[in-house]
Design an enzyme around this catalytic site. Structure first.
Site, PDB file in Angstrom:
ATOM      1  CB  SER A 131      -1.039   0.109   1.247  1.00 37.36           C
ATOM      2  OG  SER A 131      -1.556   1.242   1.337  1.00 37.36           O
ATOM      3  CG  PHE A 264      -9.229 -12.252   6.364  1.00 36.70           C
ATOM      4  CD1 PHE A 264      -8.272 -11.551   6.676  1.00 36.70           C
ATOM      5  CD2 PHE A 264     -10.019 -12.454   7.578  1.00 36.70           C
ATOM      6  CE1 PHE A 264      -7.784 -11.026   7.737  1.00 36.70           C
ATOM      7  CE2 PHE A 264      -9.613 -11.972   8.703  1.00 36.70           C
ATOM      8  CZ  PHE A 264      -8.404 -11.452   8.892  1.00 36.70           C
ATOM      9  NE  ARG A 399       8.658   6.128  -2.162  1.00 35.45           N
ATOM     10  CZ  ARG A 399       7.482   6.133  -2.154  1.00 35.45           C
ATOM     11  NH1 ARG A 399       6.966   7.291  -3.159  1.00 35.45           N
ATOM     12  NH2 ARG A 399       6.676   5.221  -2.069  1.00 35.45           N
ATOM     13  CE1 TYR A 461       0.901   6.158 -10.644  1.00 34.98           C
ATOM     14  CE2 TYR A 461       2.841   7.194 -11.171  1.00 34.98           C
ATOM     15  CZ  TYR A 461       2.220   6.250 -10.764  1.00 34.98           C
ATOM     16  OH  TYR A 461       2.919   5.233  -9.544  1.00 34.98           O
TER      17      TYR A 461
END
Lengths: 560, 560
Positions: A131, A264, A399, A461
Site C-alpha cells: 500500500s 478476508f 526511492r 499519473y
C-alpha cells in the site's frame, strides 16, 4: 515464520536487490538537480528498533502461527508509501502490530475471527503490504485491546483452472508471479500487472481496486472478477460464478474497494486470457501536449482498445529517457492472442497522424511482422515496450536511494473527464508546484503520464520530486511531504478528479480527498453494510471510513 | 395528467397499435399448434373495474400532481409480465395504487418524500412500467397507510451534452426515444436498446441493471454510467462524474440494480457514443448447436467485440423465420463509428468456419461495401439485422393476442459460464418442458437464443409457449404459469445460472431464485445500507429483499 524471500523491511522490494550502476548514476544526478543531502541517512538495522512488548496472548490453538519477531512486526507496521520509508529511517515505530499471524486455511481464519471478537483485537488483512496510502497500517485508533496483522501469504495457490470459460479460482494471498506461474502451463494469463506486481496479491488487488498495466478495456482488477469468497466476522459471503448478471446490486462490487474493512478475501474466480501472440506498437512524438491529448482521446473513443496508450508529457518523457523535454511521447501498443493487429495499428496511426504525431514507420511495420515466434517475445522484451516495463518495475526501488538522501519522490494518480482535462492538468501543476515551493523553498519537478485511458477521460499519473532535507532531517522532510500531499489531495478533489484511480484510499487519501469526494450518504450506507458484516468494526479500522467506537452501536442489529 | 401517448392499460404498448395481418396469421397458427381457446377473452374496458376508494389525501401543496383516475391507477398497478396481463383480463385489481403522482422537479419529489415519511405512505418509483418481474407492483405488504405510484415521466430531458468526453446528463424519467431524439443532433447515441426501448426509461434501466440490444462489450446500462444522482428518503446522494475510479466501493454500483428500494434516480451522466457509420454482418447456419456454441465462444474470447452475436437454437431460428428447425443460426454483426470492419468480420468468419458454420459470402461482402451512405442505413434497416430489430420490438405485442386466447407465452433469461452451458441448456429444457407437461397436460415449445456473450459465458434467453386454457379460465392459466415459472426459477438457480441477466429481480424472481442465489450476508449488508438511506422502508417495499416492518428498527441509527 514467513515462507517468502526476505523483503527490505524499511523500503521497497527484496532485501538483496541493489541498484544497477547506471541507475545510481541517474539518481545521483537527480539528487543534485532537485537538491537533497550530501550524505545519506544510513539504512536502519532491525536491532536499532526498540519495539513495545506485544500486548495480549495468541490463542493456544493458533499460537504456532503467531510471530512477534522484530522483522515480522516491522514489515507489517506500515505499507510502502514515501511516509512509511521516512518513518522507518527515523528508527521509530511506536505502534507496530502486537503480533503477526500467518494462517494457513479458512478454518484457522475463522478461529482467528472468533478469538478477535472475544479478545477485542483489531485485525489487519495483509497481502503484499505494498500500500502507498496507509492501507495496512498497524497504529489504529479505537478501543482495541491489541492489533494483529494477518498475513495471507499461505493462501497462495491457484486451486482450479477452467480453460473452457477461461477462468481460474485463485487464493487471495497469491502474489502476481505465483499466480502467473500457475496459469502459464495452461497458456493462460491474468494479464493484470500493477507496478507492485511482484510483491502484491490478488486479495490486495481486489480489496483496493488495483489497476493493471494495460491502458484500456480491462483496467481494474474488478473487470476480471467473476466471483469472490470473503470471510467476514459475521460469516462467509461467497458470490456465484457468473459471466454477467442483473440480479440486484452486485455482491462483488461491495467487496471490491472495501480495503479490508469487511473481511478476508480468501479466494476468487478470475477471468483469465490466452497469452498474447500478436503484437504491434509505435512510439509517437508530439510537439504539443494538447495535440497529443486530442490524439489519445480519438484513439480512446474509436473502440480499438490498445493494450498500451501511455502518453508521457514532455518532462515525464525526458525523465524516462524517451524525450528531449519538448515533445510529448505516446507509447502505443496492441496485443492479441487471436489475430494479427495490422488493421488496429493502421487505424490508430491514422488518428495519430490527424493530430500531428510523428513516428518511425519502419519500426511500427517491424513490430507487426516479428510477432509470431518465441524470438519475437524476447525481442518484445528488449524493445521500447520492454524497456518501459523494466523501468516500470524498477522505479519503486529508486526511492530506497532517494529518501535517505533527502529527496521527496512521490506519485499521485487520478482520473478526469476529457472536457476538464486541460484545466485540471494546469491546475494540478500549479497547485502542487506552489506547495512544493512553499514547503521546500525551491522548485521541484512534476511530470505526468496517462496510465489508462477511457472513452470519457484519461487517468493521469503525476510524479514529483522535491527537496526534502539537505541535512538528514527526516521529521522535517516528512512534515513537508504531508503538506505537499494534502495540497495534491485537495487540488485533485477540488478540480473534479477522483482521489485515486487505482492506488486506493487507505488513510492518506481521506483528508482533502475521499472524505470530500465520496457522497456522504454513500459513506453512511457503506458503514451500514459494514455494520452487518463486521459489527464490532474489528477489520482494518480507520481506512475508508471512521470505525464506530467499540460497543457504541452494538452488533448485528440488522440481522436480529 | 400524463403527457404521453395513451398506453394499453391491460397489455403491451400503445393503445392504438394493432397487429399486422401477417402477424395475426402467424399467431393464429401458433395458437392452434400450442393449443389455446377457440375464442378470446374480450379485452377489458376501464369501466369494468371497480377499484377501492383511494386511501389518504394528497398533500395540499402537491395536490395538483396527484391522480386517482381509473386509467392512471390501473396503468400503475402492475408491470407488463404475463401474470400482469392475465390479472388484467380477470378485471380484478384488488390493490391498485391509491394515487399516482406526477412530480415535475426534485423539489416536488423532496416534498413528496417528506409527506410520505409523515403520512406512512409507501412510494413506488415508476419509470415506464415495463417490468416483467413484478418490479412496480402496487400491492405491497407491510404497515403502510397508503401506496403511491410516483411516475417520473416529467423528468424526461437531456440536460447537458459533453461532446468532448462524449457524455450526457439525462433525467431519470426519459424514455429511450426521448433521449435518443435529444442526442441525435449531436450525432451521438446512448446505443442502449432493450426490447422495451420505446416504453422504458433511463432511471428504470439503471434501477434494474437493464441489458441493451448489443451482444458484447457494453451489455448493461451500468457500463455507460458515469455518475448517478439519487434522491433518497435520507437526502440527496450524487456521485462524481469520473471515467474510472478506485476510491472505495463504487457508489454507483450500490444504486445500479437497487430496483427503486433506495430512492429516485433523478438524473445520471451517461457515456454516449458517436453514431455508427460502418457495418458488417453475416447470418451463419450450423448443423449442430454444440458447434455453434463453440464458434460463439471462440468469437467471444477473441476480443473482436461484435455488436451482435445472437445465436438462435434450431427451434428459435424457425420461430423467427430464419431457419428450418434443424439448423442453429448465428446473427453476427459489427458496427463502428470510426473504421471499416473488414478485418473484424474476416477474422470472426474464420473462427466460424473453423467450427463448421456456413454463410452467404456474397451477402457478407456486400454488408461491408454498402456501409457509408445514408442509403446504406436504410438498407441496413431492411436487411436481416433490420428484420430482426423490427421483430424484436414487435414481439412483446404478440402477447396481447396470445394471452386472451389462453396461450402462456413467456420468457426467462440468465447467464452461465461456458464450461457448464451444455449441461445447463439440457437441464433447463428438461425441467421446464416437464413442468409444462405436468401443469398443462400437453407439450409446449421452448426455444433459446443468446442475447449477450462474454468471454466466460453466454446469456441464454428462453422463450416458451404452453397451453394455458382452452376455456378462457384465466385463474387456472395463471396458476399453471406460476408453477412453470417457479420450475424455471428453480432450475436456473440450481443449475448455477443467475436468476436474471437483465430483466431484474422484482418479486417474481425471488422464490426459487434470487433469495437462493444472492449470498445471505450480502442481502443482509444491502439491507443495512438501505436502512441508512430509507430508514422506514418506504421505497418500493417487497422487491429484492423483505422490508422490515414499519417502526421495527428505528431510523438513521448509523447516522447518529
Amino acid at each position: 515464520m514467513a515462507h517468502r524471500r526476505e523483503l527490505l523491511f524499511w523500503g521497497w522490494g527484496y532485501a538483496d536487490q541493489h541498484l544497477l550502476p547506471q541507475e545510481e548514476t541517474l539518481l545521483r544526478e537527480l539528487v543534485s538537480t532537485v537538491g537533497g543531502g550530501a550524505t545519506a541517512v544510513t539504512a536502519p538495522r532491525l536491532d536499532e528498533f526498540a519495539l513495545p512488548a506485544p500486548r495480549g496472548k495468541p490463542p493456544a490453538a493458533l499460537a504456532g502461527l503467531f510471530s512477534s519477531s522484530v522483522y515480522d512486526r516491522l514489515t507489517h507496521a506500515y505499507g510502502k508509501s514515501f511516509a512509511d520509508g521516512v518513518r522507518m529511517l527515523q528508527r521509530a515505530v511506536a505502534r507496530p502490530p502486537d503480533w503477526v499471524v500467518f494462517p494457513k486455511n479458512e478454518d484457522q481464519l475463522e478461529m482467528l475471527l472468533e478469538w478477535a471478537d472475544i479478545s477485542g483485537a483489531a485485525l489487519i488483512p495483509f497481502g503484499g503490504g505494498t500500500s502507498v496510502c496507509g492501507g495496512v497500517e498497524s497504529a489504529v485508533e479505537g478501543d482495541y485491546s491489541l492489533v494483529v496483522s494477518v498475513d495471507l501469504q499461505y493462501f497462495n495457490r491457484v486451486l482450479e483452472v477452467d480453460p473452457v470459460s477461461r477462468a481460474a479460482l485463485i487464493e487471495g494471498g497469491a502474489l502476481g508471479p505465483e499466480l502467473e506461474t500457475a496459469l502459464r502451463p495452461h497458456n493462460l494469463t491474468l494479464r493484470h500487472f500493477p507496478q507492485s506486481f511482484q510483491f502484491s496479491t490478488l486479495g490486495g488487488w481486489i480489496a483496493t481496486r488495483a489497476g493493471g498495466h494495460y491502458a484500456t478495456q480491462y483496467t481494474h482488477i474488478e473487470d476480471f472478477v467473476e466471483s469472490i469468497r470473503t470471510l467476514t466476522p459475521s460469516g462467509l459471503m461467497e458470490s456465484r460464478r457468473l459471466p454477467g448478471s442483473g440480479a440486484g446490486p452486485s455482491p462483488d462490487r461491495l467487496v471490491v474497494g472495501s480495503e479490508g474493512t469487511l473481511g478476508f478475501i480468501t479466494r476468487a474466480w478470475l477471468r483469465v486470457q490466452d497469452r498474447p501472440r500478436f503484437r504491434a506498437s509505435a512510439s509517437i512524438r508530439f510537439g504539443d501536449m494538447a495535440a497529443a491529448c486530442a490524439a489519445v482521446r480519438a484513439i480512446s473513443q474509436a473502440a480499438l482498445f490498445p493494450s498500451n496508450c501511455r502518453l508521457l508529457d514532455p518532462l515525464e518523457a525526458m525523465l524516462n529517457g524517451v524525450g528531449d523535454g519538448r515533445n510529448a511521447v505516446l507509447v502505443l501498443a496492441f496485443e492479441s492472442a487471436d489475430h494479427p493487429l495490422d488493421a488496429w495499428l493502421a487505424r490508430a496511426l491514422e488518428l495519430v497522424a490527424d493530430h500531428g504525431g510523428r513516428w518511425d514507420a519502419d519500426a511500427a511495420e517491424r513490430s507487426l511482422h516479428s510477432s509470431e515466434t518465441d524470438q519475437n517475445q524476447a525481442q518484445h522484451r528488449q524493445g521500447t515496450a520492454g524497456a518501459w516495463r523494466n523501468q516500470f518495475l524498477r522505479a519503486p526501488y529508486y526511492r530506497n536511494y532517494l529518501t535517505p538522501r533527502g529527496v521527496i519522490a512521490d506519485t499521485f494518480e487520478t482520473a478526469i473527464t476529457w472536457d476538464r482535462f486541460d484545466n485540471f492538468y494546469t491546475g494540478i501543476k500549479d497547485a502542487v508546484s506552489r506547495a512544493i515551493r512553499r514547503e521546500t523553498g525551491v522548485d521541484g519537478m512534476l511530470s505526468c503520464r496517462f496510465t489508462h485511458v477511457y472513452p470519457d477521460g484519461p487517468a493521469p499519473y503525476f510524479t514529483f520530486y522535491a527537496r526534502g532535507t539537505d541535512s538528514g532531517d527526516m521529521p522535517a522532510m516528512l512534515s513537508r511531504w504531508r503538506q505537499i500531499k494534502l495540497a495534491a489531495n485537495t487540488a485533485v478533489t477540488e478540480l473534479g478528479g477522483t482521489i485515486t484511480h487505482h492506488h486506493a484510499v487507505g488513510r492518506d487519501h481521506r483528508p482533502g480527498g475521499y472524505d470530500q469526494q465520496a457522497p456522504a450518504l454513500f459513506r453512511a450506507a457503506f458503514a451500514g453494510a459494514r455494520e452487518v458484516l463486521d459489527p464490532r468494526g474489528m477489520m482494518n479500522p480507520g481506512v475508508l471510513i471512521d470505525t464506530p467506537a467499540r460497543g457504541a452501536t452494538g452488533g448485528g442489529i440488522l440481522l436480529s
